[in-house]
Enzyme design. Structure first.
Site, PDB file in Angstrom:
ATOM      1  CB  SER A   4      -0.948  -0.046   1.212  1.00 25.04           C
ATOM      2  OG  SER A   4      -1.868   1.001   1.186  1.00 25.04           O
ATOM      3  CG  ASP A   9      -6.570  -2.668  -4.185  1.00 25.82           C
ATOM      4  OD1 ASP A   9      -7.336  -1.715  -3.910  1.00 25.82           O
ATOM      5  OD2 ASP A   9      -5.361  -2.665  -3.893  1.00 25.82           O
ATOM      6  CG  HIS A  14      -5.551  -2.191  -0.416  1.00 24.00           C
ATOM      7  ND1 HIS A  14      -4.868  -1.649  -1.483  1.00 24.00           N
ATOM      8  CD2 HIS A  14      -4.957  -1.679   0.694  1.00 24.00           C
ATOM      9  CE1 HIS A  14      -3.922  -0.845  -1.049  1.00 24.00           C
ATOM     10  NE2 HIS A  14      -3.948  -0.851   0.279  1.00 24.00           N
TER      11      HIS A  14
END
Length: 418
Positions: free
Chosen positions: A195, A366, A398
């Site tokens: 991320s 995602d 994610h």
């Protein structure tokens, strides 16, 4: 002892290195030590509070060091509002830095270990707070050792690279990579990033270290759900706040706290001709006259002015070029990302903007980061000396990109060669 010849002395020296090197934890099965850089909200944060009387009677005014993020107790209504208050940052115009509220101290535990990124709630090691545990354990099963050949680099995810640098985070991260290299028998390190950890690590690799350093210490960069050029969800966070986020399903973060984080600005869609273009509308607002006003990633100055929150544009201006230009890191890159998940793509507000909730149109991604941002690492193909590999995983969300067994298996295979 007396040796009859130089060659025997050399042979004995090699034997000692092998024997004591093994005793000191350098495993023959460790092919590349690992440093993990987590994402936003992806590591524990501790706090100490001593504030004046709070207007909310239920918010504790004084307590010693304890886990603020993540603690399930702080997510129980109404205490989630207290948590948001403690973690809201304030801008100091004199120092041009962001600070904790008066009476609040924070610290990041576990730098160099993995315990604060494996489970986010130290008192609740369960699926609810599981983050990197499955992946770390998969490498431990292959002979890696926590705190030696697989380590974590947590950070205060409220900030952005400018203050991370000033706080000494990147100096510590460099030293951590070098220590992992030595602990792994002078083998180059694999950076695993998730991320916001992706643009975080990119800043290190493109702005703070030399190519010689990378050639000596870095084997590869593996990005999982890299938020390379931001997400529309960050626009929503600034305008009206969001009630869902990256690590747990529905944390209760107020708009005030979300707006105060430089990391929210760091994750705004970066205006560019190849990712967030001038014709890609992100926000539309209905005016009292019945018309619509549109905003793209190129219109943040106007958007923040219309929100009556010009500090937001200042914040974006401060952080936008840390990694947004996507300078190639010139190391081998594996870029894994999820697809097929409904992801916030377009926000339509009524005339009560910015104090209303939007009608949301969703697109591919995602579930958190949009597909064009996730795939921005592909811009490096043909622009650097090292290979850049992209792979999508359909219907992988994610955070699940870190936890899904099929992803873990592929990451382990890349690193170990198994």
């Amino acid at each position: 002892p007396q040796f009859p010849c130089e060659s025997m002395r050399t042979m004995f020296s090699y034997f000692l290195v092998f024997l004591f090197g093994s005793l000191c934890g350098v495993s023959a099965t460790v092919k590349s030590p690992i440093v993990i850089v987590p994402g936003i909200l992806g590591n524990q944060l501790e706090g100490k509070v001593n504030i004046s009387k709070d207007p909310h009677w239920y918010c504790p005014e004084k307590f010693d060091w304890e886990t603020l993020w993540l603690s399930v107790l702080w997510l129980i209504p109404p205490f989630e509002g207290c948590l948001a208050k403690y973690l809201t940052l304030e801008y100091n115009a004199s120092t041009k830095k962001y600070e904790n509220p008066k009476g609040v101290e924070t610290r990041i535990p576990g730098f160099g270990s993995t315990n604060t990124i494996e489970y986010l709630d130290p008192s609740f090691e369960h699926e609810f707070s599981d983050y990197f545990n499955g992946m770390v354990q998969a490498f431990v099963d292959k002979g890696y050792e926590r705190g030696k050949t697989i380590v974590g680099a947590p950070y205060d995810w409220r900030f952005a690279p400018g203050q991370w640098k000033d706080s000494g985070y990147y100096d510590a991260l460099k030293k951590l990579v070098e220590a992992a290299y030595r602990n792994g028998g002078n083998q180059r390190v694999t950076l695993i990033v998730h991320s916001m950890g992706a643009p975080n690590a990119l800043y290190l690799l493109t702005k703070l270290v030399t190519q010689d350093w990378k050639d000596q210490y870095i084997e590869r960069l593996i990005s999982l759900s890299g938020a390379w050029r931001g997400a529309v969800k960050s626009v929503q966070a600034f305008i009206s706040g969001v009630n869902e986020d990256i690590v747990i399903e529905k944390p209760a973060w107020g708009r005030e706290s979300q707006r105060s984080y430089p990391s929210t600005a760091f994750l705004l869609p970066y205006p560019s001709n190849d990712t967030w273009t001038k014709d890609r509308v992100l926000v539309s607002v209905s005016t009292p006259a019945g018309s619509e006003k549109n905003y793209t990633a190129w219109d943040y100055e106007t958007l923040f002015k219309d929100m009556n929150y010009t500090r937001g544009y200042d914040m974006f201006s401060e952080v936008k070029d840390f990694s947004g230009p996507m300078i190639p890191p010139n190391v081998t890159v594996y870029c894994f990302y999820g697809t097929g998940m409904d992801t916030v793509s377009y926000l339509k507000y009524d005339s009560s903007f910015p104090n209303s909730q939007p009608s949301i149109t969703k697109g591919d991604g995602d579930g958190t980061v949009n597909i064009n941002s996730l795939m921005s690492c592909g811009l490096w193909q043909g622009r650097q000396d090292h290979a850049v590999h992209l792979k999508s995983f359909n219907n992988v969300e994610h955070v699940d990109m870190v936890r899904q067994q099929k992803v873990i298996d592929e990451v382990v295979a890349i690193v170990t060669g198994d």
